[in-house]
Scaffold this active site. Structure first.
Site, PDB file in Angstrom:
ATOM      1  N   ASP A 138      28.157 -15.688  28.442  1.00  0.00           N
ATOM      2  CA  ASP A 138      26.870 -15.448  29.086  1.00  0.00           C
ATOM      3  C   ASP A 138      26.950 -14.404  30.191  1.00  0.00           C
ATOM      4  OD1 ASP A 138      25.832 -17.451  27.427  1.00  0.00           O
ATOM      5  OD2 ASP A 138      26.500 -18.986  28.839  1.00  0.00           O
ATOM      6  N   LYS A 147      26.374  -9.848  27.491  1.00  0.00           N
ATOM      7  CA  LYS A 147      26.872  -9.009  26.387  1.00  0.00           C
ATOM      8  C   LYS A 147      25.713  -8.464  25.553  1.00  0.00           C
ATOM      9  CE  LYS A 147      29.363 -12.495  24.927  1.00  0.00           C
ATOM     10  NZ  LYS A 147      29.239 -13.428  26.049  1.00  0.00           N
ATOM     11  N   GLY A 151      24.470 -17.256  22.438  1.00  0.00           N
ATOM     12  CA  GLY A 151      23.057 -17.079  22.786  1.00  0.00           C
ATOM     13  C   GLY A 151      22.942 -15.840  23.631  1.00  0.00           C
ATOM     14  N   HIS A 152      22.286 -14.826  23.101  1.00  0.00           N
ATOM     15  CA  HIS A 152      22.138 -13.569  23.836  1.00  0.00           C
ATOM     16  C   HIS A 152      20.665 -13.332  24.110  1.00  0.00           C
ATOM     17  CE1 HIS A 152      26.211 -12.937  22.547  1.00  0.00           C
ATOM     18  NE2 HIS A 152      25.862 -12.836  21.284  1.00  0.00           N
ATOM     19  N   GLN A 166      30.935 -15.425  22.702  1.00  0.00           N
ATOM     20  CA  GLN A 166      31.770 -16.149  23.675  1.00  0.00           C
ATOM     21  C   GLN A 166      32.544 -15.173  24.560  1.00  0.00           C
ATOM     22  OE1 GLN A 166      31.978 -17.318  20.107  1.00  0.00           O
ATOM     23  NE2 GLN A 166      30.057 -18.145  20.817  1.00  0.00           N
TER      24      GLN A 166
HETATM   25  P1  GDP Z   1      25.462 -13.096  26.617  1.00  0.00           P
HETATM   26  O1  GDP Z   1      25.659 -14.391  25.925  1.00  0.00           O
HETATM   27  O2  GDP Z   1      26.723 -12.543  27.202  1.00  0.00           O
HETATM   28  O3  GDP Z   1      24.741 -12.075  25.762  1.00  0.00           O
HETATM   29  O4  GDP Z   1      24.534 -13.384  27.879  1.00  0.00           O
HETATM   30  P2  GDP Z   1      23.196 -14.311  27.941  1.00  0.00           P
HETATM   31  O5  GDP Z   1      22.094 -13.543  27.309  1.00  0.00           O
HETATM   32  O6  GDP Z   1      23.479 -15.676  27.459  1.00  0.00           O
HETATM   33  O7  GDP Z   1      22.993 -14.438  29.507  1.00  0.00           O
HETATM   34  C1  GDP Z   1      22.822 -13.307  30.324  1.00  0.00           C
HETATM   35  C2  GDP Z   1      21.427 -13.391  30.997  1.00  0.00           C
HETATM   36  O8  GDP Z   1      21.407 -12.494  32.070  1.00  0.00           O
HETATM   37  C3  GDP Z   1      20.268 -12.994  30.094  1.00  0.00           C
HETATM   38  O9  GDP Z   1      19.182 -13.800  30.408  1.00  0.00           O
HETATM   39  C4  GDP Z   1      19.995 -11.534  30.461  1.00  0.00           C
HETATM   40  O10 GDP Z   1      18.631 -11.161  30.277  1.00  0.00           O
HETATM   41  C5  GDP Z   1      20.325 -11.554  31.920  1.00  0.00           C
HETATM   42  N1  GDP Z   1      20.870 -10.303  32.447  1.00  0.00           N
HETATM   43  C6  GDP Z   1      21.718  -9.410  31.861  1.00  0.00           C
HETATM   44  N2  GDP Z   1      22.059  -8.439  32.736  1.00  0.00           N
HETATM   45  C7  GDP Z   1      21.416  -8.707  33.896  1.00  0.00           C
HETATM   46  C8  GDP Z   1      21.387  -8.096  35.186  1.00  0.00           C
HETATM   47  O11 GDP Z   1      22.035  -7.099  35.462  1.00  0.00           O
HETATM   48  N3  GDP Z   1      20.598  -8.716  36.150  1.00  0.00           N
HETATM   49  C9  GDP Z   1      19.890  -9.846  35.907  1.00  0.00           C
HETATM   50  N4  GDP Z   1      19.176 -10.384  36.890  1.00  0.00           N
HETATM   51  N5  GDP Z   1      19.892 -10.442  34.705  1.00  0.00           N
HETATM   52  C10 GDP Z   1      20.656  -9.898  33.725  1.00  0.00           C
HETATM   53  P1  IMO Z   2      27.790 -16.495  24.377  1.00  0.00           P
HETATM   54  O1  IMO Z   2      28.126 -15.613  23.205  1.00  0.00           O
HETATM   55  C1  IMO Z   2      28.927 -19.893  26.874  1.00  0.00           C
HETATM   56  C2  IMO Z   2      31.172 -23.118  24.926  1.00  0.00           C
HETATM   57  C3  IMO Z   2      30.489 -24.458  24.753  1.00  0.00           C
HETATM   58  C4  IMO Z   2      31.689 -25.386  24.852  1.00  0.00           C
HETATM   59  C5  IMO Z   2      32.779 -24.597  24.127  1.00  0.00           C
HETATM   60  C6  IMO Z   2      32.968 -25.015  22.675  1.00  0.00           C
HETATM   61  O2  IMO Z   2      26.354 -16.729  24.604  1.00  0.00           O
HETATM   62  O3  IMO Z   2      28.533 -16.049  25.598  1.00  0.00           O
HETATM   63  P2  IMO Z   2      31.546 -24.637  20.477  1.00  0.00           P
HETATM   64  O4  IMO Z   2      30.157 -25.092  20.100  1.00  0.00           O
HETATM   65  O5  IMO Z   2      31.748 -23.169  20.398  1.00  0.00           O
HETATM   66  O6  IMO Z   2      32.609 -25.383  19.714  1.00  0.00           O
HETATM   67  O7  IMO Z   2      31.729 -25.095  22.012  1.00  0.00           O
HETATM   68  O8  IMO Z   2      32.386 -23.246  24.193  1.00  0.00           O
HETATM   69  N1  IMO Z   2      30.443 -21.969  24.356  1.00  0.00           N
HETATM   70  C7  IMO Z   2      29.798 -21.053  25.102  1.00  0.00           C
HETATM   71  N2  IMO Z   2      29.601 -20.975  26.439  1.00  0.00           N
HETATM   72  N3  IMO Z   2      28.466 -18.920  26.071  1.00  0.00           N
HETATM   73  C8  IMO Z   2      28.674 -18.963  24.733  1.00  0.00           C
HETATM   74  O9  IMO Z   2      28.361 -17.943  23.915  1.00  0.00           O
HETATM   75  C9  IMO Z   2      29.333 -20.086  24.187  1.00  0.00           C
HETATM   76  N4  IMO Z   2      29.678 -20.460  22.925  1.00  0.00           N
HETATM   77  C10 IMO Z   2      30.354 -21.601  23.056  1.00  0.00           C
HETATM   78  O10 IMO Z   2      29.544 -24.684  25.789  1.00  0.00           O
HETATM   79  O11 IMO Z   2      32.086 -25.524  26.197  1.00  0.00           O
HETATM   80 MG    MG Z   3      24.962 -16.373  26.011  1.00  0.00          MG
END
Ligand code: GDP
Ligand code: IMO
Ligand code: MG
Length: 436
Positions: free
Chosen positions: A13, A16, A40-41, A227
């Protein structure tokens, strides 16, 4: 060329999705090479003057870039119901998904593995991993145990039936006798999987060959990790990890593109740290500062909605990510979230029982007992969301980035200052101009 790998530096998270989307307009292929719909992106796009939010789980974020071919590589585990749900959702919002390619060697997540994931977690009780319950672990276990179901099996009903029978022979015993739950019927599983076969057929390809030919033609390929480094099954905080290789090397095994063709590795590093699920987290905050990060950064899971655990930047983790992934460039995201703090602590090393550790401890037990050694940097109060060059940032925000850069040992090429597509400072070009 070139081939670029994009990974998460912490526990996921990091942003990416946004970074992939940023690069998406200038790359020809975006490849998801590991994980499944545990990812989850969130990508926020400006459309007709309005902010539109997209939540992607299984599809690579590059699907939002019109000229980019999205690819699901062999290293991915696919829940077919989620795949089509996600495709339908995007089509309904006017996104063209017709270019998607899916590796014939990718594994499918059969419904019984979702059940096993959930009952295993329940069975583990307080020793649970805190998985996303999507069947990820059991499906990778089947792959290694050689009882997995691959995409190509959907096109040979006899083989598919044999494989489902073989898998269920053991699993149904486990479900009934250990977990006291109803097993699955071979016919039901086969029927469910076959129902997707026709719609999936035009997408199925030898994606390793497609990518190799694209690189030969001089096209650009971006490999997007799900991840992150510390959730990697080999290099993460085992057993509190996911079940795939989320580090840069995973891009090769998960796509069939060899290491000699990779040109650069971009790691995404959040300006602070978050984690979902169980497991050690040295800089975790249990006080109002943690709540500040969660609220200001909207740190709630895109996949499960769980509140994310929050803490300060850990540069021991950042340095480790540089080493394990061979990072050439970092993108620091969410710097805007740190605005308004008097002091911004940065973890520079750990104290474990009176001994200083500048690198990740060899033993997991030591990591569980690590106390962060902090350096306190001065904060800033100015709104930084409109900054577009490094020099636009307040001096203390610049100093924060430069100190982190020094500690993690690779250059910071971009800085996120907001969730929007354009809310980013591009300090150095992220796309290498490499001639092979
Ligand atoms: P990922 O799993 O690595 O793709 O990241 P997630 O989407 O799960 O979580 C990142 C969150 O941060 C998302 O809600 C993005 O919209 C938000 N985000 C990304 N870059 C920035 C930033 O520079 N500033 C802020 N405030 N939010 C950001
Ligand atoms: P993104 O791509 C954050 C965590 C789960 C759990 C562990 C194992 O959005 O960064 P799983 O269901 O994969 O067997 O769970 O990994 N986990 C993540 N945490 N971001 C993710 O993906 C994750 N994908 C799995 O919360 O601790
Ligand atoms: Mg994510």
């Amino acid at each position: 060329m070139p081939a670029i790998v994009l990974v998460g530096a912490q526990w996921g998270d990091e942003g990416k999705g946004k970074a992939t989307d940023l690069l998406g307009s200038s790359v020809d292929y975006v490849v998801k090479f590991n994980g499944g719909n545990n990812a989850g992106h969130t990508v926020v796009i400006e459309k007709d003057g309005k902010r539109e939010k997209y939540a992607l789980h299984l599809l690579p974020s590059g699907i939002l870039s019109p000229n980019c071919v999205p690819v699901i590589g062999n290293g991915v585990v696919i829940d077919l119901s989620v795949l089509f749900e996600e495709l339908d959702g995007l089509e309904a919002r006017g996104v063209d998904t017709s270019k998607l390619l899916v590796s014939a060697n990718a594994h499918v997540i059969p419904s019984y593995n979702r059940t096993i994931d959930k009952v295993t977690e329940r069975f583990l009780g307080k020793r649970r991993i805190g998985t996303t319950g999507r069947g990820i672990g059991p499906t990778y276990a089947d792959k290694m145990n050689r009882v997995g179901i691959r995409i190509q099996d959907l096109y040979d009903e006899g083989i598919l039936r044999q494989k489902v029978e073989a898998a269920l022979e053991l699993k149904n015993q486990l479900l009934a006798k250990v977990y006291n739950t109803r097993g699955a019927e071979v016919d039901d599983v086969v029927e469910e999987l076959l129902a997707y076969a026709a719609r999936l057929a035009p997408m199925v390809a030898d994606t390793s060959l497609v990518l190799s030919q694209a690189l030969d033609r001089g096209e650009t390929v971006l490999f997007e990790a799900g991840q992150a480094t510390l959730l990697d099954v080999d290099h993460g905080t085992y057993p509190y990890v996911t079940s795939s290789n989320a580090v840069s090397a995973g891009a090769c095994t998960g796509s069939g593109v060899p290491p000699t063709r990779i040109d650069s590795v971009i790691a995404i590093l959040k300006a602070y740290t978050t984690r979902v699920g169980e497991g050690p987290f040295p800089t975790e905050l249990h006080d109002d500062k943690g709540e500040f990060l969660r609220k200001t950064g909207a740190e709630y899971g895109t996949t499960t909605g769980r509140p994310r655990r929050c803490g300060w930047m850990d540069t021991v983790v950042g340095r480790y990510a540089t080493r394990i992934n061979g990072v050439t460039d970092f993108v620091i995201t969410k710097l805007d979230v740190l605005t308004g703090l008097d002091k911004v602590p940065v973890c520079v090393a750990y104290d474990v029982g009176g001994v200083r550790h500048d690198e990740m401890p060899v033993n997991q037990t030591d990591f569980h007992h690590a106390t962060p050694i902090y350096e306190e940097l001065d904060g800033w109060w100015e709104d930084i969301t409109a900054c577009r060059t490094f020099e636009d940032l307040p001096p203390n925000a610049q100093a924060y980035v430069l100190r982190v850069e020094e500690l993690i040992g690779a250059r910071v090429s971009a800085i996120g200052v907001g969730p929007g597509r354009d809310e980013i400072i591009e300090r150095f070009p992220l796309k290498p101009a490499v001639a092979h």
